[in-house]
Design an enzyme around this catalytic site. Structure first.
Site, PDB file in Angstrom:
ATOM      1  CB  CYS A  90      -0.946   0.016   1.193  1.00 36.64           C
ATOM      2  SG  CYS A  90      -2.148  -1.338   1.177  1.00 36.64           S
ATOM      3  CG  HIS A 346      -6.102   1.979   0.112  1.00 36.95           C
ATOM      4  ND1 HIS A 346      -4.937   2.539  -0.399  1.00 36.95           N
ATOM      5  CD2 HIS A 346      -5.706   0.936   0.890  1.00 36.95           C
ATOM      6  CE1 HIS A 346      -3.900   1.847   0.044  1.00 36.95           C
ATOM      7  NE2 HIS A 346      -4.332   0.876   0.827  1.00 36.95           N
ATOM      8  CB  CYS A 376      -0.529   0.293   7.758  1.00 34.07           C
ATOM      9  SG  CYS A 376      -2.196   0.345   7.053  1.00 34.07           S
TER      10      CYS A 376
END
Length: 390
Positions: A90, A346, A376
């Site tokens: 991510c 996201h 994260c």
């Protein structure tokens, strides 16, 4: 060591799964974003030394080095501009920013685009693993990994639930955080807070071509009751799809340059990179590492949390920024002030530069000095980038 400056950062408006961006090939989505960044900054495209592009699911339409494919599909960049595609899960495009800054600070390059792309509709998350497994082509968990982590199959969902349990969070508090994300994103959209950072993408609709300029995931009518009614991700847990980041299609990019490039090309910076940090910890709870990475970043920067004017902490799941707030003692009113991934989406590999575009503009809009961004990442890794507005 030299200084790295951010000239500007842009992003597409988020597209929901199967939504307005579903018809756009990710290579073209990334290419249009690169083009918009170059045109907005007035950068000489031939002077760009490299493009560093984050992408997580590198298969199918995002295979064959998608960063290079985007440069070749660009209508502005010459084929002489190189590119590389990276995967730090991510945090891929946040790491792209840090790699770009390191190249500039080292003096080996003067102008680098950090970028990211992810079409989660067209290249579903995890298919670069699952499709190979279906064909009998093996699994990432090697005998050596199994020996060290016996019986463990890493799961971000399980990690988020572990954080909620560890920090004794109630489901109501988690749901309320999710509601606030939608409320802030809705207010920011209505106020035009995203107007400068969003790249219009022309998409086909039943009514004809339109420009996609508004994040599709925001629920303007969300209530605590509607969020609380969503089915739990696991029996006895506290998390739902409503308190998790939305699957999203999108691309983003930032231009990082040296002081030499600023002077030679007549560019005007909007921020300088103050601190770059990446750390790693427990791969099982996985998503808690931004807490400890922030501690290290602030210590290296010689700053305290009180010095930071705004923070962007990726809302992969509500417990992540909630635990970050509790650990750092940060001011909740400075966190994700325009909403986060729960409302805005996201897009995995594109989220790092996407958040930087939002942080950069929010910092300038509020007259702030320092902004901190953290994310994260799979495997228990976290990036922290601190910028200073100029």
């Amino acid at each position: 060591m030299g200084t790295a400056y951010i000239v500007d950062a842009v992003r597409t408006a988020g597209g929901r799964r199967g939504g307005r961006l579903a018809g756009v090939h990710p290579v073209d989505l990334a290419a249009q974003t690169l083009d918009a960044l170059v045109q907005r900054t007035g950068m000489d495209p031939a002077r760009i030394d490299d493009v560093v592009m984050g992408c997580v699911t590198q298969g199918g339409e995002q295979a064959m080095q998608v960063g290079r494919m985007a440069v070749l599909a660009s209508k502005v960049l010459p084929q002489s501009v190189p590119a590389v595609t990276i995967d730090r899960q991510c945090g891929s495009s946040q790491q792209a920013i840090q790699f770009a800054a390191q190249a500039v600070m080292s003096g080996t390059q003067d102008a680098v685009i950090a970028a990211g792309v992810e079409s989660m509709t067209r290249v579903p998350m995890g298919t670069n693993l699952t499709l190979h497994m279906k064909e009998g082509m093996g699994h990432y968990k090697s005998p050596g990994l199994e020996e060290k982590y016996p019986g463990i199959m890493w799961s971000q969902f399980a990690g988020a639930q572990m954080i909620a349990d560890k920090w004794d969070m109630t489901k109501e508090a988690i749901d309320r955080f999710a509601l606030h994300s939608h409320e802030k994103a809705a207010a920011a959209t209505k106020a035009g807070a995203f107007a400068r950072e969003i790249v219009p993408i022309t998409v086909e609709t039943p009514e004809g071509p339109v420009e996609h300029t508004t994040d599709e995931g925001i629920r303007y009518d969300a209530t605590l009751e509607s969020i609380a009614s969503v089915k739990l991700l696991q029996e006895g847990g506290k998390l739902t799809a409503a308190s998790s980041s939305q699957i999203c299609d999108g691309a983003s990019a930032a231009l990082i340059v040296s002081e030499t490039a600023l002077k030679e090309l007549g560019l005007t910076p909007r921020a300088r990179i103050h601190t770059l940090t990446v750390t790693a910890g427990d791969p099982v709870i996985m998503l808690e590492e931004p807490l400890f990475a922030t501690d290290k970043a602030l210590a290296r920067a010689g700053l305290t949390m009180g010095d930071i004017d705004l923070y962007e902490v990726n809302e992969a799941f509500a417990p992540v920024p909630m635990a970050w707030l509790a650990h750092t003692g940060a001011d909740p009113d400075k966190l994700n002030v325009n909403g986060g991934a729960i409302a805005l989406g996201h897009p995995l590999g594109a989220s790092g530069t996407k958040l930087m575009a939002t942080l950069l503009n929010a910092l300038h809009a509020r007259g702030g000095k320092y902004g901190l961004q953290t994310m994260c990442e799979g495997g228990g890794v976290a990036n922290v980038t601190i910028i200073e507005a100029v």
